[in-house]
Design a protein around this motif. Structure first.
Motif, PDB file in Angstrom:
ATOM      1  N   GLN A 297     -73.702  -9.676 -43.538  1.00  0.00           N
ATOM      2  CA  GLN A 297     -73.596 -11.437 -43.634  1.00  0.00           C
ATOM      3  C   GLN A 297     -74.722 -12.444 -44.111  1.00  0.00           C
ATOM      4  O   GLN A 297     -74.679 -12.886 -44.894  1.00  0.00           O
ATOM      5  CB  GLN A 297     -73.241 -11.771 -42.150  1.00  0.00           C
ATOM      6  CG  GLN A 297     -72.861 -12.811 -42.232  1.00  0.00           C
ATOM      7  CD  GLN A 297     -72.585 -13.476 -40.290  1.00  0.00           C
ATOM      8  OE1 GLN A 297     -72.351 -12.163 -39.572  1.00  0.00           O
ATOM      9  NE2 GLN A 297     -73.285 -14.135 -39.952  1.00  0.00           N
ATOM     10  N   GLY A 298     -76.427 -11.120 -43.543  1.00  0.00           N
ATOM     11  CA  GLY A 298     -77.426 -12.096 -43.766  1.00  0.00           C
ATOM     12  C   GLY A 298     -77.439 -12.651 -45.415  1.00  0.00           C
ATOM     13  O   GLY A 298     -77.787 -12.902 -46.225  1.00  0.00           O
ATOM     14  N   MET A 299     -77.183 -10.815 -46.529  1.00  0.00           N
ATOM     15  CA  MET A 299     -77.493 -11.412 -47.531  1.00  0.00           C
ATOM     16  C   MET A 299     -75.864 -12.156 -48.320  1.00  0.00           C
ATOM     17  O   MET A 299     -76.348 -12.855 -49.044  1.00  0.00           O
ATOM     18  CB  MET A 299     -76.979  -9.970 -47.833  1.00  0.00           C
ATOM     19  CG  MET A 299     -77.885  -8.533 -47.872  1.00  0.00           C
ATOM     20  SD  MET A 299     -79.547  -9.050 -49.027  1.00  0.00           S
ATOM     21  CE  MET A 299     -79.459  -8.278 -50.185  1.00  0.00           C
ATOM     22  N   ALA A 300     -74.693 -11.968 -47.375  1.00  0.00           N
ATOM     23  CA  ALA A 300     -73.853 -13.378 -48.083  1.00  0.00           C
ATOM     24  C   ALA A 300     -73.959 -14.558 -47.906  1.00  0.00           C
ATOM     25  O   ALA A 300     -74.201 -15.874 -48.967  1.00  0.00           O
ATOM     26  CB  ALA A 300     -72.384 -13.000 -47.393  1.00  0.00           C
TER      27      ALA A 300
ATOM     28  N   ALA B  68     -82.834  -8.959 -42.380  1.00  0.00           N
ATOM     29  CA  ALA B  68     -83.261  -7.864 -43.248  1.00  0.00           C
ATOM     30  C   ALA B  68     -82.858  -8.817 -44.957  1.00  0.00           C
ATOM     31  O   ALA B  68     -83.559  -7.930 -45.497  1.00  0.00           O
ATOM     32  CB  ALA B  68     -82.663  -6.752 -43.092  1.00  0.00           C
ATOM     33  N   GLY B  69     -81.775  -9.441 -45.011  1.00  0.00           N
ATOM     34  CA  GLY B  69     -81.353  -9.755 -45.977  1.00  0.00           C
ATOM     35  C   GLY B  69     -82.890 -10.858 -47.067  1.00  0.00           C
ATOM     36  O   GLY B  69     -82.904 -11.117 -48.229  1.00  0.00           O
ATOM     37  N   LEU B  70     -83.441 -10.976 -45.861  1.00  0.00           N
ATOM     38  CA  LEU B  70     -84.574 -12.328 -46.876  1.00  0.00           C
ATOM     39  C   LEU B  70     -85.398 -11.675 -46.948  1.00  0.00           C
ATOM     40  O   LEU B  70     -85.913 -12.121 -47.812  1.00  0.00           O
ATOM     41  CB  LEU B  70     -85.066 -13.012 -45.175  1.00  0.00           C
ATOM     42  CG  LEU B  70     -84.547 -13.503 -43.830  1.00  0.00           C
ATOM     43  CD1 LEU B  70     -85.278 -14.527 -42.756  1.00  0.00           C
ATOM     44  CD2 LEU B  70     -83.924 -14.934 -44.883  1.00  0.00           C
ATOM     45  N   TYR B  71     -86.065 -10.643 -46.817  1.00  0.00           N
ATOM     46  CA  TYR B  71     -86.858  -9.548 -47.689  1.00  0.00           C
ATOM     47  C   TYR B  71     -86.394  -8.799 -49.195  1.00  0.00           C
ATOM     48  O   TYR B  71     -87.296  -9.285 -49.745  1.00  0.00           O
ATOM     49  CB  TYR B  71     -88.132  -8.259 -46.569  1.00  0.00           C
ATOM     50  CG  TYR B  71     -88.838  -8.829 -45.649  1.00  0.00           C
ATOM     51  CD1 TYR B  71     -89.592  -9.468 -46.418  1.00  0.00           C
ATOM     52  CD2 TYR B  71     -89.567  -7.912 -45.158  1.00  0.00           C
ATOM     53  CE1 TYR B  71     -90.589 -10.591 -45.318  1.00  0.00           C
ATOM     54  CE2 TYR B  71     -90.034  -7.908 -44.143  1.00  0.00           C
ATOM     55  CZ  TYR B  71     -91.302  -9.735 -44.918  1.00  0.00           C
ATOM     56  OH  TYR B  71     -92.247  -9.684 -43.748  1.00  0.00           O
ATOM     57  N   VAL B  72     -84.834  -8.910 -48.236  1.00  0.00           N
ATOM     58  CA  VAL B  72     -84.687  -8.444 -50.079  1.00  0.00           C
ATOM     59  C   VAL B  72     -84.711  -9.318 -51.067  1.00  0.00           C
ATOM     60  O   VAL B  72     -84.617  -9.141 -52.397  1.00  0.00           O
ATOM     61  CB  VAL B  72     -82.922  -7.705 -49.733  1.00  0.00           C
ATOM     62  CG1 VAL B  72     -82.474  -7.471 -50.780  1.00  0.00           C
ATOM     63  CG2 VAL B  72     -83.100  -6.274 -48.042  1.00  0.00           C
ATOM     64  N   ASP B  73     -84.381 -10.989 -50.087  1.00  0.00           N
ATOM     65  CA  ASP B  73     -84.057 -11.877 -51.243  1.00  0.00           C
ATOM     66  C   ASP B  73     -86.120 -11.887 -52.375  1.00  0.00           C
ATOM     67  O   ASP B  73     -85.802 -12.209 -52.972  1.00  0.00           O
ATOM     68  CB  ASP B  73     -83.360 -13.044 -50.412  1.00  0.00           C
ATOM     69  CG  ASP B  73     -83.721 -14.208 -51.140  1.00  0.00           C
ATOM     70  OD1 ASP B  73     -82.562 -13.888 -52.422  1.00  0.00           O
ATOM     71  OD2 ASP B  73     -84.141 -15.058 -50.613  1.00  0.00           O
ATOM     72  N   LYS B  74     -86.203 -11.835 -51.067  1.00  0.00           N
ATOM     73  CA  LYS B  74     -87.616 -12.130 -52.162  1.00  0.00           C
ATOM     74  C   LYS B  74     -88.069 -10.936 -53.226  1.00  0.00           C
ATOM     75  O   LYS B  74     -88.116 -11.416 -54.018  1.00  0.00           O
ATOM     76  CB  LYS B  74     -88.516 -12.356 -50.418  1.00  0.00           C
ATOM     77  CG  LYS B  74     -88.486 -13.260 -49.621  1.00  0.00           C
ATOM     78  CD  LYS B  74     -89.790 -12.973 -48.804  1.00  0.00           C
ATOM     79  CE  LYS B  74     -89.676 -14.768 -47.998  1.00  0.00           C
ATOM     80  NZ  LYS B  74     -90.985 -14.355 -46.385  1.00  0.00           N
TER      81      LYS B  74
END
Length: 326
Positions: free
Chosen positions: A52-55, A273-279
């Motif tokens: 969900q965070g990634m989406a 966690a998606g925030l760091y993956v996105d960066k």
């Protein structure tokens, strides 16, 4: 040059950057996820908020991201094998759930960026150089030991409390010993004797709880451990059968039936966690991204469990709880 050819060339030059940007946007990211449980169903409580965070950041599975999930089922050799397998894929990042997965991934690759979640003391464990400047290819979200606050709340809940059985998993001996040291040091100022009790695998809860006296002077406390997470419902059922009040590290144990918890909101950490993956997918290096620690801790009480084991919790304590399950 003829006028028509010039116009065609000019038009092509004008649209080329747009086409290039569109192609860049269409690049499909490949993200590996190494879980500690044995299936997506077992990990659903954390898998859903992670996706969900990634989406929410615009990553749609099958369109601009592909996930490679691996489930190690708490088996050390599977952690190593699956981490090595992920390292052989052309991945843009690897997300690791819990310490064993994180250290296995660290051994498997020094080049693929790793975002770890729920790792106690990643500096002491050698996962990163420091929290502010991790270095290498790993960063993520650490959990901090808050044994003093847990024990304080536990004693307020049970005024006669003098002994606490600290349930540990001997298969994670180094991590378990760290929790024992912290909890015993935190117990001294509260006049609490903290005694470790080993849980020898999923079948060891009955034996462990049978060693704990059934009186109002003794309670139990669990630590962060993947096996305990997987078996949280079994642990809660056995604890209730033995009439033992248990303080847990986070809310998912309380919703499973344990008495209370004080700790970080892990669902929120998985979503973040998606925030760091996105960066990382946008070009930042994991070694320059500071390891984050939880800033909000929740106190959760299961009043239904309290009634089942005959506890009358102080109203003042319940008033301070972030959530009371009835």
């Amino acid at each position: 040059m003829k006028r028509r050819e010039f116009i065609t060339l000019l038009g092509g030059a004008a649209t080329w950057p747009l086409s290039a940007r569109a192609q860049q946007r269409r690049k499909v990211a490949r993200v590996g996820v190494l879980w500690h449980a044995g299936s997506a169903e077992q990990e659903a409580v954390f898998l859903r908020p992670l996706l969900q965070g990634m989406a929410e950041l615009g990553y749609v599975e099958g369109q601009n991201v592909i996930y490679e999930h691996r489930f190690a089922a708490e088996q050390p050799e599977r952690f190593k094998a699956m981490a090595a397998e992920l390292a052989q894929l052309n991945l843009d990042a690897i997300i690791t759930s819990a310490p064993a997965a994180s250290y296995a991934a660290k051994l498997a690759t020094t080049t693929i960026p790793i975002v770890f979640i729920v790792v106690p003391d990643p500096v002491e464990g050698g996962l990163v150089d420091s929290l502010s400047r991790p270095g290498g290819n790993s960063t993520g979200y650490a959990v901090v030991d808050v044994s003093p606050k847990r024990l304080q709340l536990f004693k307020e809940s049970l005024p006669g409390l003098s002994r606490v059985a600290l349930l540990i998993n001997p298969d994670n001996r180094s991590t378990a010993q760290r929790f024992v040291d912290h909890a015993q040091a935190a117990g001294d100022p509260l006049n609490l004797t903290v005694q470790p009790v080993e849980v020898l695998g999923p079948q060891g809860f009955e034996r462990a709880f049978s060693q704990i006296p059934r009186d109002r002077k003794t309670g139990a406390m669990t630590v962060f451990d993947s096996m305990f997470f997987n078996e949280r419902r079994k642990m809660a059922q056995i604890a209730r059968a033995h009439g033992v009040p248990v303080m847990a590290p986070t809310d998912v144990y309380v919703t499973a039936g344990l008495l209370m918890s004080y700790g970080p909101n892990l669902v929120d950490l998985y979503r973040r966690a998606g925030l760091y993956v996105d960066k990382i997918l946008k070009g930042e290096k994991p070694g320059t991204l500071p390891v984050e620690q939880p800033v909000k801790y929740d106190f959760i009480v299961n009043l239904k469990t309290a009634r089942a084991i005959g506890l009358d919790l102080p109203p003042s304590l319940l008033a301070r709880a972030d959530e009371v399950i009835e």
